[in-house]
Design a protein around this motif. Structure first.
Motif, short mmCIF file in Angstrom:
data_model
loop_
_atom_site.label_atom_id
_atom_site.label_comp_id
_atom_site.label_asym_id
_atom_site.label_seq_id
_atom_site.Cartn_x
_atom_site.Cartn_y
_atom_site.Cartn_z
N VAL A 78 0.86 -1.18 0.00
CA VAL A 78 0.00 0.00 0.00
C VAL A 78 0.90 1.23 0.00
O VAL A 78 1.99 1.21 0.58
CB VAL A 78 -0.97 0.00 1.20
CG1 VAL A 78 -0.22 0.07 2.52
CG2 VAL A 78 -1.98 1.13 1.09
N TYR A 79 0.44 2.27 -0.68
CA TYR A 79 1.24 3.48 -0.83
C TYR A 79 0.49 4.68 -0.29
O TYR A 79 -0.74 4.69 -0.23
CB TYR A 79 1.54 3.72 -2.31
CG TYR A 79 2.23 2.58 -3.01
CD1 TYR A 79 1.49 1.65 -3.76
CD2 TYR A 79 3.61 2.42 -2.92
CE1 TYR A 79 2.12 0.60 -4.39
CE2 TYR A 79 4.24 1.36 -3.56
CZ TYR A 79 3.49 0.45 -4.30
OH TYR A 79 4.11 -0.60 -4.92
N LEU A 80 1.28 5.69 0.08
CA LEU A 80 0.70 6.98 0.42
C LEU A 80 1.52 8.05 -0.30
O LEU A 80 2.66 8.29 0.07
CB LEU A 80 0.71 7.23 1.93
CG LEU A 80 0.00 8.51 2.37
CD1 LEU A 80 -1.51 8.40 2.12
CD2 LEU A 80 0.27 8.81 3.84
N GLN A 81 0.93 8.62 -1.33
CA GLN A 81 1.57 9.71 -2.04
C GLN A 81 1.22 11.01 -1.33
O GLN A 81 0.03 11.33 -1.18
CB GLN A 81 1.09 9.76 -3.49
CG GLN A 81 1.64 10.92 -4.30
CD GLN A 81 3.13 10.85 -4.51
OE1 GLN A 81 3.67 9.78 -4.82
NE2 GLN A 81 3.83 11.96 -4.35
N MET A 82 2.23 11.74 -0.90
CA MET A 82 2.02 12.97 -0.14
C MET A 82 2.60 14.14 -0.91
O MET A 82 3.80 14.17 -1.18
CB MET A 82 2.68 12.85 1.25
CG MET A 82 2.23 11.63 2.03
SD MET A 82 2.86 11.60 3.71
CE MET A 82 4.63 11.43 3.41
N ASN A 83 1.74 15.08 -1.26
CA ASN A 83 2.16 16.26 -1.99
C ASN A 83 1.95 17.52 -1.16
O ASN A 83 1.16 17.52 -0.21
CB ASN A 83 1.38 16.37 -3.30
CG ASN A 83 1.60 15.20 -4.23
OD1 ASN A 83 2.69 14.62 -4.28
ND2 ASN A 83 0.57 14.83 -4.97
N ASN A 84 2.65 18.58 -1.55
CA ASN A 84 2.52 19.86 -0.86
C ASN A 84 2.66 19.69 0.66
O ASN A 84 1.83 20.18 1.44
CB ASN A 84 1.19 20.52 -1.20
CG ASN A 84 1.12 21.96 -0.73
OD1 ASN A 84 2.15 22.61 -0.55
ND2 ASN A 84 -0.09 22.45 -0.53
N LEU A 85 3.71 19.02 1.05
CA LEU A 85 3.93 18.76 2.47
C LEU A 85 4.25 20.05 3.22
O LEU A 85 4.93 20.94 2.68
CB LEU A 85 5.06 17.75 2.65
CG LEU A 85 4.66 16.30 2.31
CD1 LEU A 85 5.89 15.44 2.06
CD2 LEU A 85 3.81 15.71 3.43
N GLN A 86 3.75 20.13 4.43
CA GLN A 86 3.96 21.29 5.28
C GLN A 86 4.59 20.85 6.59
O GLN A 86 4.59 19.65 6.93
CB GLN A 86 2.64 22.01 5.52
CG GLN A 86 1.92 22.45 4.24
CD GLN A 86 2.75 23.40 3.41
OE1 GLN A 86 3.39 24.32 3.94
NE2 GLN A 86 2.76 23.19 2.09
N SER A 87 5.08 21.80 7.35
CA SER A 87 5.77 21.46 8.61
C SER A 87 4.88 20.68 9.56
O SER A 87 5.37 19.81 10.29
CB SER A 87 6.27 22.74 9.28
OG SER A 87 5.20 23.62 9.54
#
Length: 115
Positions: A78-87
Motif C-alpha cells: 500500500v502506498y501513500l503519495q504525499m504532496n505539498n507537504l507542510q511542517s
C-alpha cells in the motif's frame, strides 16, 4: 502472523512530496483493509487515509487533495503519495492492516518537513 514494513520517509522541504510504501508479508493481502496513520510526540495517533479491499479510499479532511492512498495487491503493498507537504505533516507515519477483529501495525517511518 502479518508483518508490515514501511519505507519512504525522510526529510523534505515545505511544498515537497514523498511517497510512502508499506509492504505486507501475507498471502491474503487483497482481503485486508489498509490504512495510514501518523503520530507526533505527546499526541495520539491520528488516522490519515484508508483503502478497502474493493479499492474504495477515504481520507481525513486535513489531507484531502494533498495525499493519495493506493494499493498494489500483486505486490502486497500500500502506498501513500504525499504532496505539498507542510511542517505540520512532520510525524512518524504508520501503516495498518485490518481483517475482521485482527489489526496489524508496522514499525513506522519518520517524515520531517523542514527548510
Amino acid at each position: 502472523q502479518v508483518q508490515l514494513v514501511e519505507s519512504g520517509g525522510g526529510l523534505v522541504q515545505p511544498g515537497g512530496s514523498l511517497r510512502l510504501s508499506c509492504a505486507a508479508s501475507v498471502r491474503a493481502f487483497s482481503l485486508l483493509a489498509m490504512g495510514w496513520y501518523r503520530q507526533t510526540p505527546g499526541k495520539q495517533r491520528e488516522w490519515i487515509a484508508s483503502i478497502r479491499p474493493s479499492g474504495h479510499a477515504e481520507y481525513a479532511d486535513f489531507v484531502k487533495g494533498r495525499f493519495t492512498i493506493s494499493r498494489d495487491n500483486g505486490k502486497s503493498t500500500v502506498y501513500l503519495q504525499m504532496n505539498n507537504l507542510q511542517s505540520e505533516d512532520t510525524a512518524v507515519y504508520y501503516c495498518n492492516g485490518q481483517r475482521f477483529e485482527n489489526s496489524y501495525w508496522g514499525q513506522g517511518t519518520q517524515v520531517r518537513v523542514s527548510s
